[in-house]
Scaffold this motif. Structure first.
Motif, mmCIF file in Angstrom:
data_model
loop_
_atom_site.group_PDB
_atom_site.id
_atom_site.type_symbol
_atom_site.label_atom_id
_atom_site.label_comp_id
_atom_site.label_asym_id
_atom_site.label_seq_id
_atom_site.Cartn_x
_atom_site.Cartn_y
_atom_site.Cartn_z
ATOM 1 N N VAL A 18 5.019 -42.418 21.166
ATOM 2 C CA VAL A 18 6.197 -41.847 20.539
ATOM 3 C C VAL A 18 5.781 -40.955 19.371
ATOM 4 O O VAL A 18 4.962 -41.336 18.550
ATOM 5 N N LYS A 19 6.341 -39.763 19.338
ATOM 6 C CA LYS A 19 6.083 -38.817 18.260
ATOM 7 C C LYS A 19 7.375 -38.635 17.481
ATOM 8 O O LYS A 19 8.448 -38.571 18.069
ATOM 9 N N LYS A 20 7.272 -38.566 16.172
ATOM 10 C CA LYS A 20 8.458 -38.327 15.357
ATOM 11 C C LYS A 20 8.475 -36.879 14.905
ATOM 12 O O LYS A 20 7.461 -36.326 14.515
ATOM 13 N N LYS A 65 10.786 -34.030 12.452
ATOM 14 C CA LYS A 65 11.762 -33.920 11.377
ATOM 15 C C LYS A 65 12.510 -32.607 11.549
ATOM 16 O O LYS A 65 11.900 -31.557 11.756
ATOM 17 N N GLY A 112 19.168 -39.136 15.872
ATOM 18 C CA GLY A 112 18.174 -39.276 14.824
ATOM 19 C C GLY A 112 18.733 -40.066 13.660
ATOM 20 O O GLY A 112 19.877 -40.524 13.688
ATOM 21 N N SER A 169 15.049 -37.584 10.936
ATOM 22 C CA SER A 169 13.907 -37.965 11.768
ATOM 23 C C SER A 169 14.395 -38.233 13.189
ATOM 24 O O SER A 169 15.394 -38.922 13.390
ATOM 25 N N LYS A 227 12.920 -39.253 17.211
ATOM 26 C CA LYS A 227 11.796 -39.703 18.030
ATOM 27 C C LYS A 227 11.742 -38.877 19.301
ATOM 28 O O LYS A 227 12.744 -38.691 19.978
#
Length: 89
Positions: free
Chosen positions: A2-4, A6, A66, A81, A83
């Motif tokens: 998983v990459k977050k 913004k 988010g 944020s 995911k």
């Protein structure tokens, strides 16, 4: 994995949306803009990606959610944020 990412959201006015609030995004196809909403009320648009790229955003699809990290009501800005799933290598 998983990459977050913004996202920076430009709000249409002063909104009392607190840190940790859940934000829903959906794509307005005609205007080619991601609209931000909270509690079924649209309040802004995605201004730009702070962490991530356009490909990551497109992989999220036309609707995603988010969480608010911070808001600056004086400048009508909000950081959210999100995911994003990374493709398997």
């Amino acid at each position: 994995m998983v990459k977050k990412m913004k996202l920076l959201v430009m709000m249409a006015g002063r909104y009392d949306i607190v840190k940790g609030a859940k934000i829903r995004f959906y794509l307005d196809v005609e205007k080619n803009l991601y609209i931000a909403s909270c509690g079924r009320k649209d309040f802004g648009i995605v201004k730009f990606l702070k962490d991530g790229n356009k490909k990551d955003l497109e992989m999220l699809g036309t609707e995603f959610g988010g969480v608010v990290l911070c808001t600056d009501p004086d400048q009508y800005l909000m950081e959210v944020s999100v995911k994003a799933q990374e493709e398997a290598a």
